[in-house]
Design an enzyme around this catalytic site. Structure first.
Site, short mmCIF file in Angstrom:
data_model
loop_
_atom_site.label_atom_id
_atom_site.label_comp_id
_atom_site.label_asym_id
_atom_site.label_seq_id
_atom_site.Cartn_x
_atom_site.Cartn_y
_atom_site.Cartn_z
N SER A 1 -9.83 -0.19 7.17
CA SER A 1 -9.24 0.01 5.86
C SER A 1 -8.68 -1.24 5.21
CB SER A 1 -8.13 1.06 5.94
OG SER A 1 -8.67 2.34 6.13
N LYS B 1 0.84 -1.20 0.00
CA LYS B 1 0.00 0.00 0.00
C LYS B 1 0.88 1.25 0.00
CE LYS B 1 -3.89 2.08 2.54
NZ LYS B 1 -4.78 1.90 3.71
N SER C 1 -9.43 1.96 3.11
CA SER C 1 -8.52 2.68 2.25
C SER C 1 -7.48 1.78 1.56
CB SER C 1 -7.78 3.75 3.04
OG SER C 1 -6.97 3.19 4.07
#
Length: 468
Positions: free
Chosen positions: A181, A80, A157
């Protein structure tokens, strides 16, 4: 050669050991697939074929010599774009950070552990700006879409990681979870996402959302999540909250897990403040019935909670405001407008309110600690509905602009710091749903074992008979 795109990390490692596959061939296939498939999904924000192939060649040489350096040696992993990755910029979905702003010569702890274990870094995957919301779109990278239906959101996210997994663009991804997330996009995309006990996976630099922020594994199977968790867990002195390196391995806990006799399950369909779509509710009820069929003792529980979202907002938006203030007054012209509006809604946070939020967080933790004297696992839906339209922060017609308004089952367990995993529970209108298992702090392996037994009974992503 088998279609490496859909092989699990566990299967790839076995193929490498037998010599049936090489890390170079797998990396080449995945890079080609990313080039062909990701245009319509937008999961990756950085792909560096030269660096990826260098990792793969080094791994292939170790395997050829019979000297792999870890169970993930040669296995591709995406990262990420909130986590520092040496040699690659970490732009956090923001136009306010540029590749030339830093030397980018430090790895986050999880990335460092992956390198030490010989993993092949496949690239960086998308995030909303600074990871602030439960969907994945940003001023820098645009909208990330759900492989099951590209008109829908991947969630967030860690939406880039979940979308990449669901689209067959690698078997593993490292995400972050500050309010769901990891679990939100995993549920929306039909994959597995695990938020470990706070501190089990160390974080550096410290997150501005540190009271609730976790790093964790995402995969298409529980076994792969366990394998990745074992690699990235462990003490790191740069994280003040880091726990001691675990002595038990997650892969051992999930191996052959099938019998849940003696496991006590508490079931809450809505935590007393959520509202579920009918398909989600039906799939969750079926999941609970499966657990009973595996021998678990199930009882419905009432936590006696009011929605703790106000406390979460205090902690979350105090951190968000601190992030934005570091970029000066001109940030207002370049930041995600929805983030700016959210900070404005929550800008007047006093020290007393912050302390009240911390006090409620501790109270919730105590409540859950007492609950887990009577139940080993709390089961809830992962999300109350399936993925909605891509590019929106909240579902159409929502009465609230807050992304927390549609994620009632995730952020409470960031407040308490407990381990929680989402696994696929079925489909509703052609889109995946998930069921969440929550455990007592430090009982991560209990949670994963139950998830693995459930997955083995019903079939996870690879055996549901459907792929995007």
């Amino acid at each position: 050669m088998p279609d490496a795109r859909w092989l699990s990390a566990t299967e790839l490692a076995s193929e490498y050991r037998s010599g049936e596959l090489s890390p170079e061939a797998v990396a080449t296939e995945l890079l080609d697939t990313i080039g062909a498939v990701d245009r319509g999904i937008n999961a990756f924000c950085l792909v560096d074929p030269d660096a990826t192939m260098a990792d793969a060649r080094a791994s292939a040489a170790r395997h050829a010599a019979g000297k792999p350096i870890g169970p993930l040696d040669g296995v591709p992993v995406s990262i990420k774009d909130l986590l520092l990755t040496k040699g690659w910029p970490t732009l956090r979905g923001s136009l306010m950070i540029e590749p030339g702003d830093m030397d980018w010569d430090v790895d986050a702890p999880a990335v460092a552990r992956l390198r030490e274990g010989g993993a092949v870094l496949l690239g960086k995957v998308t995030t909303p700006e600074f990871g602030w919301k439960g969907v994945t779109d940003s001023p820098r990278t645009g909208v990330t879409r759900n492989p099951w239906d590209t008109s829908r959101t991947s969630g967030g996210s860690s939406g880039g990681g979940a979308a990449a997994l669901a689209a067959g663009l690698g078997p593993l991804s490292v995400g972050t979870d500050g309010g769901g997330s990891i679990r939100i996009p995993a549920a929306f995309c039909g994959v597995v996402g695990f938020k470990a006990t706070l501190g089990r996976v160390p974080m550096y630099p410290p997150s501005p959302f540190a009271p609730v922020a976790h790093v964790g594994p995402m995969a298409r199977t529980v076994a792969d999540c366990a394998l990745l968790l074992d690699t990235i867990s462990g003490y790191d002195p740069r994280d003040w909250s880091a726990l001691a390196t675990p002595t038990g391995r997650a892969v051992d806990a999930v191996a052959e897990a099938s019998d849940l006799s003696g496991v006590r399950v508490g079931y809450s369909a809505d935590l007393a403040f959520g509202t579920n779509d009918a398909g989600v509710h039906a799939n969750t009820e079926r999941a609970v019935a499966v657990l009973e069929g595996l021998g678990a003792a199930v009882e419905k529980v009432d936590l006696g909670w009011d929605d703790p979202v106000w406390a979460y907002h205090v902690l979350w938006y105090a951190g968000a405001a601190a992030v934005l203030s570091a970029f000066g007054p001109e940030a207002a012209e370049r930041v995600d407008p929805d983030l700016l509006a959210a900070i404005e809604r929550h800008h007047d946070i006093s020290a007393a309110e912050y302390l009240d939020a911390v006090a409620l967080r501790m109270e919730l933790g105590t409540t859950m600690g007492r609950l887990h004297e009577d139940v080993d696992i709390l089961v809830t839906p992962s999300m109350p509905a399936v993925a909605f339209e891509a590019g929106a922060t909240v579902p159409p017609g929502s009465a609230s602009p807050e992304w927390t308004s549609w994620t009632p089952y995730t952020y409470p367990f960031n407040l308490t710091g407990q381990p929680a995993v989402t696994v696929p529970s079925g489909f509703d209108n052609g889109l995946p749903t998930g069921v969440q298992f929550v455990g007592a702090r430090h009982r991560d392996l209990v949670v994963l074992r139950a998830a693995a037994a459930y997955e083995r009974a019903v079939g996870g992503f690879a055996t549901m008979g459907r792929r995007p």
